[in-house]
Design a protein around this motif. Sequence first.
Motif, short mmCIF file in Angstrom:
data_model
loop_
_atom_site.label_atom_id
_atom_site.label_comp_id
_atom_site.label_asym_id
_atom_site.label_seq_id
_atom_site.Cartn_x
_atom_site.Cartn_y
_atom_site.Cartn_z
N TYR A 166 69.48 16.79 13.88
CA TYR A 166 69.39 16.47 12.46
C TYR A 166 68.14 17.07 11.80
CZ TYR A 166 69.05 13.72 8.17
OH TYR A 166 68.93 13.32 6.87
N PRO A 167 66.93 16.94 12.38
CA PRO A 167 65.76 17.60 11.74
C PRO A 167 65.88 19.11 11.70
CG PRO A 167 65.05 15.92 13.31
CD PRO A 167 66.50 16.14 13.54
N TRP A 168 66.49 19.70 12.74
CA TRP A 168 66.64 21.16 12.74
C TRP A 168 67.64 21.61 11.67
CZ3 TRP A 168 63.28 24.05 15.24
CH2 TRP A 168 62.58 23.50 16.33
N ALA A 207 60.52 4.71 11.89
CA ALA A 207 59.78 4.60 10.64
C ALA A 207 59.20 5.95 10.21
CB ALA A 207 58.66 3.57 10.78
N ALA A 208 58.86 6.79 11.17
CA ALA A 208 58.35 8.13 10.88
C ALA A 208 59.50 9.12 10.96
CB ALA A 208 57.24 8.51 11.87
N GLN A 209 59.93 9.61 9.81
CA GLN A 209 61.03 10.56 9.74
C GLN A 209 60.51 11.99 9.88
OE1 GLN A 209 64.51 9.76 9.35
NE2 GLN A 209 63.56 7.84 10.02
N VAL A 210 61.04 12.70 10.86
CA VAL A 210 60.59 14.06 11.15
C VAL A 210 61.09 15.01 10.07
CG1 VAL A 210 60.71 15.98 12.78
CG2 VAL A 210 60.47 13.63 13.62
N GLU A 211 60.19 15.81 9.55
CA GLU A 211 60.53 16.85 8.56
C GLU A 211 59.77 18.11 8.97
OE1 GLU A 211 60.55 17.62 3.71
OE2 GLU A 211 60.06 15.65 4.54
N LEU A 212 60.47 19.05 9.59
CA LEU A 212 59.84 20.24 10.15
C LEU A 212 59.29 21.17 9.08
CD1 LEU A 212 62.39 21.04 13.00
CD2 LEU A 212 60.31 19.68 13.12
N SER A 213 59.77 21.06 7.87
CA SER A 213 59.26 21.91 6.79
C SER A 213 57.95 21.40 6.21
CB SER A 213 60.31 22.03 5.68
OG SER A 213 60.63 20.75 5.16
N ILE A 251 55.96 15.19 9.18
CA ILE A 251 56.44 13.84 8.89
C ILE A 251 56.75 13.77 7.40
CG2 ILE A 251 55.92 11.37 8.89
CD1 ILE A 251 56.25 12.50 11.67
N SER A 252 57.90 13.19 7.05
CA SER A 252 58.29 13.05 5.66
C SER A 252 57.41 12.01 4.97
CB SER A 252 59.76 12.65 5.56
OG SER A 252 60.13 12.42 4.22
N LYS A 253 56.91 12.35 3.79
CA LYS A 253 56.05 11.43 3.04
C LYS A 253 56.85 10.51 2.10
CE LYS A 253 52.21 13.39 4.53
NZ LYS A 253 52.73 14.59 5.17
#
Length: 454
Positions: A261-263, A307-313, A318-320
């Motif tokens: 999903y993050p990829w 709680a910490a959503q990975v956002e590779l961009s 980590i998504s803010k």
Amino acid sequence: MKFPGSVLISLVLFVSETAAALCLSAEYHDEGDDVWRMLTLLFALLPCVLVQLSLHFIHRDVSRDRPLVLLLHLLQLGPLVRCVEAFYIYFSAERVEEPYVSITKKRQMPKDGYTEEIEKEVGQAEGKLRTHRSAFSRASVIQAFLGSAPQLTLQLYICILQQEVTVARSPERICSSSTGIFMVLSLLSIVYGALRCNILAIKIKYDDYDVRVKPAAYLCIFMWRSFEIATRVTVLVLFGSVLRVWVFLVVLLNFLCFFFYPWIQFWLSKSPFPENIEKELSRLGTTIVLCLLTLLYAGINMFCWSAAQVELSDPDLISKSQNWYQMTVYYIVRLIENAFLLLMWYIYRTDFYLYVCAPLLFLQLLIGYCMGIFFMLVFYQFCHPCKKLFSSSITDALLSSVNIIYFICQHHKSTLLKGKVAKKSPENTEEAQGSSKTIDPQNRDIHQSASSNA
């Protein structure tokens, strides 16, 4: 300077769980269960290795030419070294005067719509202590979801299998005390790792603010994660005890969805490949680090909401943003999945479960998961340290999601009714044509009789 209590708790859980795993594997060896012994050792040593790698590569424990520290890392004693160093810094900080201090600026939580910026002096000792706390927080998350969570699932599954084998001979026999203690330690480790993940996500998202978490918030997170994780593990084990092949498909599907999903998000965003993770890492090394991060993300979401959503961009990976709708969809889908797995267990349950009130257990597990959701709502609505910064509350998101679901159901119902009306209309027209045909001959007979009388 704040007492490093989180460092001590992480070390105690790490050491006690590893020691309990070694003792339990020795028991399996004495009983001749080599398969269970190897799996127990695997889930005990794998997170140990990953923790040492995180302390080495992320926090640079052995980058200062210290051969003794390198040896202790090879002996899987890296957390012990960090804990001793952290407490040495804490107790010696009051006796040594800081020659240099750095000034950090943080904003306070807004009051009446206004916020103030405050300055704090941070010495070198306090800065090092913060680094140790951050390192142990990440190590606790790795230990919890890549070691303790699979370990707890495995031991509960072994316990049920042993009960099925021995129930005919000694129905009063239960799991050994060492197994029970080990499962309790594993559950505490998972809950603590999830709690540290929540606090870590809050500090990353609101890095500009002076965040202070109150005891009520810790209690809500602890209850939320305890109900959520305990029920999730129990559901997976019950389903796997009756449908052993299908449980692997369920676990694999969950893992692959959250791993990729993050990829997929990164590919759709068309962002450049993140190169600023570590200067000394090559492109291949950066890819390996990102894969390990998404592996941990998938392991967390397998058992509970991350709680910490990975956002590779994102530069911090980590998504803010606070995505309430994504959280709502996760918990609705997870509740439906748990209910479906419990229904399959109830339908295909074996004779062993005749000693258990299956409908009551079914209901208790669903209520337990709903209790976890309830404590999550209480935390985000009343106890979150940064709730004043939310643009919308989670209850608003839930209400809007319920309205959307209701609208979809109503639209589906209206389409079904229209379809039924469309199916009935040709029949009605045929009946009308048939009745008109029967009426026309009658009218003709009446006209003929009238003309003959005339």
